[in-house]
Every structure is written in structure tokens, then in C-alpha cells.
Design an enzyme around this catalytic site. Structure first.
Site, mmCIF file in Angstrom:
data_model
loop_
_atom_site.group_PDB
_atom_site.id
_atom_site.type_symbol
_atom_site.label_atom_id
_atom_site.label_comp_id
_atom_site.label_asym_id
_atom_site.label_seq_id
_atom_site.Cartn_x
_atom_site.Cartn_y
_atom_site.Cartn_z
ATOM 1 N N LEU A 1 27.415 20.360 38.376
ATOM 2 C CA LEU A 1 28.308 19.954 39.466
ATOM 3 C C LEU A 1 28.119 20.906 40.640
ATOM 4 O O LEU A 1 28.255 22.122 40.473
ATOM 5 C CB LEU A 1 29.778 20.014 39.020
ATOM 6 C CG LEU A 1 30.255 19.003 37.984
ATOM 7 C CD1 LEU A 1 31.675 19.349 37.542
ATOM 8 C CD2 LEU A 1 30.220 17.600 38.557
ATOM 9 N N HIS A 2 27.809 20.367 41.815
ATOM 10 C CA HIS A 2 27.664 21.249 42.966
ATOM 11 C C HIS A 2 27.982 20.590 44.302
ATOM 12 O O HIS A 2 28.156 21.282 45.292
ATOM 13 C CB HIS A 2 26.226 21.787 43.032
ATOM 14 C CG HIS A 2 25.235 20.766 43.516
ATOM 15 N ND1 HIS A 2 24.750 19.765 42.698
ATOM 16 C CD2 HIS A 2 24.652 20.580 44.734
ATOM 17 C CE1 HIS A 2 23.897 19.024 43.386
ATOM 18 N NE2 HIS A 2 23.826 19.482 44.623
#
Length: 386
Positions: A208-209
Site C-alpha cells: 500500500l502506498h
């Protein structure tokens, strides 16, 4: 000898430019490739690790732009790359990849200085202009002279936008070149020993970014809640992006991580370690474009935690699925896969490890065409596109 600047800024660019640099270097009679690292992703340890693993040479120039807002970071790249070229390092062609700020910034500098631009991974569209990456993709395609597409749906997008078909070249997915070349090395990774895990144990892999997922309290809390629920049924490995880690701490959400015994948090991983985890995973949850592609190649079920994707071929042909951004959808979709309801897919055309070879062939033909036209008009410099 044609000097080619290969622009890298974020880690996904490394996997795209490494095979192209290697292929261009095999043709030193006509090409001199130089890597320009903008420093958009500035973690020195991780950058060095990726360069070493991918056998990339030391960058010709490092611009050290570091992080910042969309505008400030893009502006710093423009300023510093322009300074580099005006200092005398003018290439014959600039090749940019993907959709990060380095892509559009360096393409703009090149075009304003009358240097031709090739866009590697052109034509991808999410049709969601709330995403900064979509703006970068569209604008870069509009000003590029050579559009190198990874899939046929990308060709259709460009044609629909009225772009001259002579510019468009279907070459395949160059990220898969890196994957194919380094797959055996990835198999030798000892990542499971590092994580103190049985390699035969089922697990989900998470990345997740994206700002849309991790920069707002409610959205990040929802995703962490989903992971905790999924963790009641399967172990989860979560190599955490620095941006995500910082926001979890700033939002006071660290307690969500400690509440699940099945959640394994790690620092960002090297390329080989991550490839091995991808290939062996029971399930991947991600908001990364590259991970959608790699999971399709490996045939591993992937749930994309976004409202849309610029890589629809990973859904129509691959193992990827878009999942609603709410706890119920994410958890239920994950449990279906854990229980064996797995979507089958296939590897798309030209995702075969030979994209860099096809790119060089396109460049050979493009430069030859320019030479012929130049000769026909008396060696006058050409300032428009072919």
C-alpha cells in the site's frame, strides 16, 4: 553514436530501465545509454540495493530532488534536469517510463530543448484525473515522439485520443524482462528464513502506498481494519512503504497493527525477496500497478485496492480483480480466494522477456527514418515528429 538518456526516479522505473540499458549496451556501435537518476525515491539503501540486484551501472547523473508536493517535486526535477542538459550533456533521445513525476518533468525539459522523447509504457489509462499519475501519463504521451506500449489496449487508447499511429509501437511489458531475467536468482532468496516462516505456509502479501489510500485517516483506517480481519484467516506479510508507515504513526493507527498476531510488518524489500514472496503467495492485495502485472505473470490471485486501474489487461486476461474500497468487499473477496475460488488468467502477448529487444528494433528503424529524411532535405535539422 547516439546518446540516450534513460530516466529513473522511482523504484518501478529501475525494473523498466535495467533491461533496456543492458540491451542498448549490446549495440555500442550506435548507442550510448546513460542513466539519469532524479532521486524522486531517495532512500539511498533501497536505491543501491535495486541497482545492485538489477546489475545497473552507477547513474551518469543524480539530481537528488527528494520528496515534496506534486508541484514542488516536479519543478525541482525540471530545473535540475534542464541544468544538466544546458551544461553540455545533451542527448539525442530521452526515454522516460511509466507515470511518475520524473516522467513528465524530464519529457517537458527535453521537448522544450528540441530533444526527442520516447515514452516506455505509453497508452495506459485509468480515466481518473484525480490520480496525479493519470495526468503524467496523458501529458507525456501527448508530447512524446515514440510511444512504446505494453499491451494492445494501450494502442487503442492512444488511437482514440487522435495520436498519429506512426508514433505507436506495441513492444510488450518491459517489467517482465526484469522478472524473467532474475527469476532464478529470486528463487535463491532466503526471505522465508529472514521472516522465520515455513515457505509452504499460506500467506497473503500486501503493498500500500498510493496517496488516495494512505494519506487520509478514514481510508487508511478502513484498509488496516480489513487486513486485521483477513489476518484472522491467513498470515499476512506487509512490506511497508515509508509513506504508509509515517501516516500510520501520524494518524495514531499503530494499535491496528499490534492487534493482529498474523500480521508481519517488514521494511521495504529488495527485488529478489519481493519476487519470491509474490510467486509463492496465496493472495496479493495491492494498489501498485507493477504488482498487478507481476501477479498476472505468476498466475497469483491479486486484489487491487483501488476504484480503477490503468492496467485493465491484468483483469481481462490476468488474475487481477478490482475490489470495492470497503471492509466488507475486501474481506469477502479475500476469503473467497483463501477458500479456493480462484480466478484463472493467462500471460498477455509480448510479456515474454524480449521487450527490450523490440524497443531497440523500433529505435533503429526510427533513427534510420530520420536519417533518410534529413539527407533528402539537405541535412537540415528536423524539428518536428515522424
Amino acid at each position: 553514436m547516439r546518446v540516450i538518456h534513460l530516466i529513473v526516479g522511482a523504484r518501478p522505473n529501475f525494473m523498466k530501465m535495467a533491461p533496456l540499458h543492458k540491451e542498448l549496451s549490446l549495440h555500442q556501435d550506435r548507442y550510448k545509454p546513460s542513466i539519469i537518476h532524479t532521486g524522486q525515491h531517495y532512500d539511498e539503501k533501497m536505491s543501491r540495493l535495486f541497482f545492485d540486484e538489477l546489475n545497473m551501472p552507477k547513474p551518469f547523473a543524480y539530481l537528488n530532488v527528494r520528496s515534496g508536493t506534486q508541484g514542488k517535486q516536479t519543478a525541482r526535477i525540471i530545473e535540475r534536469y534542464e541544468d544538466l542538459i544546458l551544461a553540455g550533456d545533451k542527448p539525442d533521445l530521452v526515454i522516460v517510463a511509466g507515470d511518475v513525476n520524473s516522467t513528465i518533468a524530464c519529457a517537458l525539459v527535453a521537448k522544450k530543448l528540441q530533444i526527442h522523447v520516447a515514452h516506455l509504457e505509453a497508452g495506459l489509462r485509468s480515466y481518473d484525473e484525480r490520480m496525479p499519475e493519470e495526468i503524467n501519463r496523458v501529458l507525456t504521451d501527448r508530447i512524446s515522439d515514440i510511444l512504446l506500449t505494453p499491451s494492445l489496449d494501450a494502442n487503442k487508447n492512444l488511437i482514440k485520443e487522435g495520436i498519429n499511429t506512426d508514433k505507436i509501437h506495441f513492444v510488450g511489458n518491459i517489467m517482465i524482462d526484469s522478472l524473467v531475467e532474475h527469476q532464478k536468482k529470486a528463487e535463491l532468496s532466503n526471505i522465508f528464513d529472514k521472516l522465520i516462516m515455513n515457505p509452504d505456509e499460506h500467506y497473503a502479501l500486501v503493498t500500500l502506498h498510493r496517496p488516495s489510500n494512505v494519506d487520509e485517516y478514514d481510508g487508511l483506517k478502513m484498509l488496516l481494519t480489513s487486513l486485521v480481519e483477513i489476518g484472522k484467516h491467513i498470515k499476512i506479510i506487509f512490506p511497508m512503504h515509508p509513506r504508509t508507515k509515517k501516516n500510520i504513526q501520524d494518524f495514531g493507527l499503530s494499535n491496528y497493527l499490534s492487534s493482529s498476531k498474523n500480521l508481519i510488518i517488514t521494511e521495504p524489500l529488495g527485488y529478489f525477496d519481493f519476487l519470491k514472496l509474490e510467486k509463492k503467495a496465496k493472495l496479493i492485495l495491492t494498489d501498485s500497478g507493477g504488482v498487478q502485472e507481476e501477479s498476472t505473470y505468476f498466475g497469483v490471485p491479486c486484489l487491487t485496492l483501488r476504484e480503477n486501474t490503468e492496467r485493465p489487461i491484468t483483469i481481462t486476461e490476468g488474475t487481477n480483480q478490482l475490489v470495492g474500497l470497503n471492509v466488507e468487499s475486501i474481506v469477502n473477496s479475500s476469503l473467497e480466494i483463501i477458500e479456493g475460488k480462484v480466478k484463472k488468467g493467462k500471460i498477455p502477448k509480448y510479456w515474454d522477456g524480449k521487450t527490450a529487444q523490440r524497443v531497440v528494433k523500433v529505435l533503429d528503424e526510427w533513427f534510420e527514418k530520420r536519417n533518410i529524411v534529413t539527407e533528402n532535405i539537405g541535412n537540415t535539422e528536423i524539428l518536428f515528429n515522424y
